[in-house]
Every structure is written in C-alpha cells, then in structure tokens.
Design a protein around this motif. Structure first.
Motif, PDB file in Angstrom:
ATOM      1  N   THR A  47       0.831  -1.201   0.000  1.00 59.93           N
ATOM      2  CA  THR A  47       0.000   0.000   0.000  1.00 59.93           C
ATOM      3  C   THR A  47       0.868   1.255   0.000  1.00 59.93           C
ATOM      4  N   ILE A  48       0.266   2.341  -0.483  1.00 64.56           N
ATOM      5  CA  ILE A  48       0.835   3.686  -0.345  1.00 64.56           C
ATOM      6  C   ILE A  48      -0.259   4.558   0.250  1.00 64.56           C
ATOM      7  N   SER A  49       0.079   5.275   1.307  1.00 63.97           N
ATOM      8  CA  SER A  49      -0.866   6.221   1.890  1.00 63.97           C
ATOM      9  C   SER A  49      -0.175   7.559   2.086  1.00 63.97           C
ATOM     10  N   ALA A  50      -0.960   8.634   2.073  1.00 65.95           N
ATOM     11  CA  ALA A  50      -0.400   9.981   2.201  1.00 65.95           C
ATOM     12  C   ALA A  50      -1.522  10.965   2.488  1.00 65.95           C
ATOM     13  N   ASN A  51      -1.135  12.158   2.913  1.00 61.08           N
ATOM     14  CA  ASN A  51      -2.084  13.261   2.995  1.00 61.08           C
ATOM     15  C   ASN A  51      -2.279  13.840   1.597  1.00 61.08           C
ATOM     16  N   ARG A  52      -3.500  14.205   1.262  1.00 54.77           N
ATOM     17  CA  ARG A  52      -3.827  14.777  -0.049  1.00 54.77           C
ATOM     18  C   ARG A  52      -4.280  16.218   0.113  1.00 54.77           C
TER      19      ARG A  52
ATOM     20  N   ARG B 280      10.098  12.386  -5.369  1.00 51.70           N
ATOM     21  CA  ARG B 280      10.983  12.117  -4.230  1.00 51.70           C
ATOM     22  C   ARG B 280      10.951  10.640  -3.911  1.00 51.70           C
ATOM     23  N   TRP B 281      12.070  10.172  -3.345  1.00 51.37           N
ATOM     24  CA  TRP B 281      12.182   8.773  -2.954  1.00 51.37           C
ATOM     25  C   TRP B 281      11.550   8.570  -1.583  1.00 51.37           C
ATOM     26  N   VAL B 282      10.674   7.560  -1.515  1.00 59.15           N
ATOM     27  CA  VAL B 282      10.053   7.177  -0.247  1.00 59.15           C
ATOM     28  C   VAL B 282      10.173   5.668  -0.110  1.00 59.15           C
ATOM     29  N   ASP B 283      11.019   5.230   0.796  1.00 67.23           N
ATOM     30  CA  ASP B 283      11.167   3.798   1.088  1.00 67.23           C
ATOM     31  C   ASP B 283      11.393   2.977  -0.183  1.00 67.23           C
ATOM     32  N   GLY B 284      12.271   3.480  -1.043  1.00 64.30           N
ATOM     33  CA  GLY B 284      12.664   2.732  -2.227  1.00 64.30           C
ATOM     34  C   GLY B 284      11.823   2.962  -3.464  1.00 64.30           C
TER      35      GLY B 284
ATOM     36  N   PHE C   6      -5.336   9.419   2.181  1.00 62.57           N
ATOM     37  CA  PHE C   6      -5.827   8.393   1.264  1.00 62.57           C
ATOM     38  C   PHE C   6      -4.887   7.199   1.319  1.00 62.57           C
ATOM     39  N   THR C   7      -5.391   6.050   0.891  1.00 65.09           N
ATOM     40  CA  THR C   7      -4.595   4.823   0.791  1.00 65.09           C
ATOM     41  C   THR C   7      -4.956   4.122  -0.506  1.00 65.09           C
ATOM     42  N   VAL C   8      -3.944   3.692  -1.252  1.00 64.82           N
ATOM     43  CA  VAL C   8      -4.165   2.882  -2.451  1.00 64.82           C
ATOM     44  C   VAL C   8      -3.511   1.525  -2.260  1.00 64.82           C
ATOM     45  N   ASP C   9      -4.158   0.511  -2.836  1.00 64.64           N
ATOM     46  CA  ASP C   9      -3.695  -0.871  -2.772  1.00 64.64           C
ATOM     47  C   ASP C   9      -2.848  -1.155  -4.003  1.00 64.64           C
ATOM     48  N   LEU C  10      -1.674  -1.713  -3.826  1.00 62.39           N
ATOM     49  CA  LEU C  10      -0.777  -2.014  -4.939  1.00 62.39           C
ATOM     50  C   LEU C  10      -0.952  -3.429  -5.477  1.00 62.39           C
ATOM     51  N   ARG C  11      -1.920  -4.168  -4.953  1.00 66.03           N
ATOM     52  CA  ARG C  11      -2.164  -5.530  -5.423  1.00 66.03           C
ATOM     53  C   ARG C  11      -3.456  -5.654  -6.221  1.00 66.03           C
ATOM     54  N   ARG C  12      -4.404  -4.778  -5.954  1.00 68.17           N
ATOM     55  CA  ARG C  12      -5.668  -4.763  -6.691  1.00 68.17           C
ATOM     56  C   ARG C  12      -6.193  -3.336  -6.700  1.00 68.17           C
ATOM     57  N   GLN C  13      -7.219  -3.073  -7.520  1.00 66.83           N
ATOM     58  CA  GLN C  13      -7.707  -1.700  -7.590  1.00 66.83           C
ATOM     59  C   GLN C  13      -8.633  -1.424  -6.412  1.00 66.83           C
ATOM     60  N   ARG C  14      -8.095  -0.731  -5.443  1.00 65.10           N
ATOM     61  CA  ARG C  14      -8.834  -0.366  -4.253  1.00 65.10           C
ATOM     62  C   ARG C  14      -8.240   0.899  -3.678  1.00 65.10           C
ATOM     63  N   THR C  15      -9.116   1.853  -3.299  1.00 63.84           N
ATOM     64  CA  THR C  15      -8.695   3.130  -2.728  1.00 63.84           C
ATOM     65  C   THR C  15      -9.653   3.517  -1.617  1.00 63.84           C
ATOM     66  N   SER C  16      -9.111   4.159  -0.584  1.00 67.43           N
ATOM     67  CA  SER C  16      -9.941   4.748   0.455  1.00 67.43           C
ATOM     68  C   SER C  16      -9.486   6.180   0.692  1.00 67.43           C
ATOM     69  N   LEU C  17     -10.423   7.105   0.759  1.00 67.13           N
ATOM     70  CA  LEU C  17     -10.148   8.492   1.113  1.00 67.13           C
ATOM     71  C   LEU C  17     -10.746   8.781   2.476  1.00 67.13           C
ATOM     72  N   GLU C  18      -9.890   9.182   3.411  1.00 64.53           N
ATOM     73  CA  GLU C  18     -10.360   9.586   4.729  1.00 64.53           C
ATOM     74  C   GLU C  18     -10.838  11.041   4.679  1.00 64.53           C
TER      75      GLU C  18
ATOM     76  N   ASP D 196       3.570  13.480   3.743  1.00 65.15           N
ATOM     77  CA  ASP D 196       3.518  12.487   4.821  1.00 65.15           C
ATOM     78  C   ASP D 196       3.210  11.104   4.251  1.00 65.15           C
ATOM     79  N   ILE D 197       4.026  10.691   3.272  1.00 64.58           N
ATOM     80  CA  ILE D 197       3.805   9.461   2.530  1.00 64.58           C
ATOM     81  C   ILE D 197       4.322   8.269   3.335  1.00 64.58           C
ATOM     82  N   VAL D 198       3.536   7.196   3.345  1.00 63.67           N
ATOM     83  CA  VAL D 198       3.926   5.961   4.006  1.00 63.67           C
ATOM     84  C   VAL D 198       3.777   4.811   3.020  1.00 63.67           C
ATOM     85  N   VAL D 199       4.854   4.060   2.829  1.00 63.22           N
ATOM     86  CA  VAL D 199       4.850   2.866   1.984  1.00 63.22           C
ATOM     87  C   VAL D 199       4.878   1.661   2.910  1.00 63.22           C
ATOM     88  N   ALA D 200       3.961   0.722   2.703  1.00 64.60           N
ATOM     89  CA  ALA D 200       3.883  -0.430   3.617  1.00 64.60           C
ATOM     90  C   ALA D 200       3.674  -1.727   2.857  1.00 64.60           C
TER      91      ALA D 200
END
Length: 244
Positions: free
Chosen positions: A24-29, A205-209, A50-62, A240-244
C-alpha cells in the motif's frame, strides 16, 4: 546485448523490484483547481488522507467531508462510510458506478458517490504507476519521441487498460524523461464528457525505495497536444507518505 524497453526503463527509474515488496501507499492529499466547483462538490474531498492498494484496484479516502467519513472504492463498487464504535457503517453505496455518468458533459454536477468514484480511481491510477502498467491485461506500446514547448525531449508510452481497471479512459499516453521518470500524462475524462487533459508530474521524491510524484497539475489539452495555461483544472499535492 539486451535491449531495454521504455517500460523497463520507467519501472526501474521508479524503484524497480521494490514495487513487488510493498502492498500500500498512503499519504495526505491536498486538491485544488477549478474542477471541484465546476462539478458542484467543493469542500468534500480536497483535504485528508488516502490509501491505495498495490495488489488490486482499491482506494480509500479519509475525511470525505467530515472527520468520521471515508470512502471505499473498487473498480465496480463505491461506498461512503461513517466510523462507528461497532465498525464502519455504510451510509450509501453504488454498484457499477460508471453507468451513473451516462450522458454527462463537463458541467454536469456530481453527487457524493460519483465524486468518491472519480477520486478513487484517479488516486489509484496516479499513485500505483508505473507498477500498474505491468498488471495482467494492461497493454503498452512505445509511441515515439515528443518535444515539450520548453524544448525538453521526452519518450511516450501508450498504455491501454483492460475493462477490469477503472480509470479516465482506456488508452492514455505517458511521457518519460531521459532518466525514465514519468513527467506527463494525456487522457480524456470519459465520465465528464471526454474532456481532453494534460497532467504534469513534478516534485518526485524517494520514499522507502519508490520514486513518487508529489505534485500534479492538470490542464485542458488543445488540438495540438499542448496544455492551455489557464485555467488550472486540478492540482494534487501529497505529503507524509507511508509505503507499507
């Protein structure tokens, strides 16, 4: 000698094999531009996480209009949910949301579910690239060089998405610089009357590779393939990007 394709160069420039290791990748938008007012949905989606799924098409916006409201998007379903003590409560949902845009033109107002669908697929399209170009059913074709008005020379990659992936329009053109970094996308917004658009990506920018664009500006595209400088249709900034 092994020939490196443009797709290979682009994927490698943005992190290569690292994409296969994360989910997943999540960040402030932060959204701006004239589009939200034009569609009569200002003040709902512009700020939040927001969070996007890198395995299938799925997104959530907080924070979808309120602190306790979020969206849940997949290619063929969208929902607006409220957080509750016993679990998220579905406020409204829609199957086959694409069909709800039939007959729309650029000025047609959207409801909240339509906004959730658009922002869901747009943020997934943007923030999963170029990894999503390697997904089953996605076809790519090198489309030759291009010279920007400022003289920069870029290579073009035509990407065609299968029906199973919701996005602006099935075939879009991506532009990469000499290092393979994505700089531009051309597309039409089918759910808004097919309006022709140019999107520029900056602030990489580079974030966790992974190399990710943190700024996107979208303009109207003229008949010669150039971006009209005014108005700014949509701006997207992430932090505030987070790669997980």
């Amino acid at each position: 000698m092994t020939t490196t394709t443009l797709l290979d160069r682009i994927v490698e420039a943005h992190g290569g094999a690292r994409w296969a290791d994360v989910s997943t990748i999540s960040a402030n938008r932060h959204f701006g531009g004239a589009f939200w007012g034009l569609k009569q949905v200002p003040g709902i989606a512009e700020e939040g996480r927001f969070t996007v799924d890198l395995r299938r098409q799925r997104t959530s916006l907080e924070h979808f209009g309120a602190d306790d409201i979020r969206t849940e998007f997949t290619g063929d379903h969208v929902a607006v949910l409220r957080r509750a003590a016993g679990g998220d409560e579905v406020i409204e949902e829609l199957a086959n949301p694409r069909a709800s845009f039939a007959g729309h033109v650029l000025e047609t107002p959207w409801n909240r579910l339509q906004l959730a669908y658009f922002t869901g697929y747009a943020m997934w399209t943007y923030n999963t690239e170029p990894w999503s170009f390697t997904f089953p059913g996605v076809q790519v074709e090198e489309a030759g060089p291009w010279t920007e008005p400022n003289g920069e020379k870029w290579d073009r990659l035509r990407v065609t998405y299968p029906d199973s992936i919701a996005t602006h329009t099935p075939t879009q053109t991506l532009y990469a610089d000499a290092d393979g970094v994505l700089r531009r996308r051309d597309y039409e917004v089918d759910i808004a009357g097919g309006s022709p658009s140019v999107e520029y990506m900056t602030g990489q920018r580079w974030v966790d590779g992974l190399l990710l664009a943190t700024e996107r500006n979208i303009f109207v595209r003229d008949a010669d393939g150039r971006a009209l400088p005014e108005p700014l249709i949509v701006s997207i900034s992430i932090d505030d990007i987070v790669v997980a």
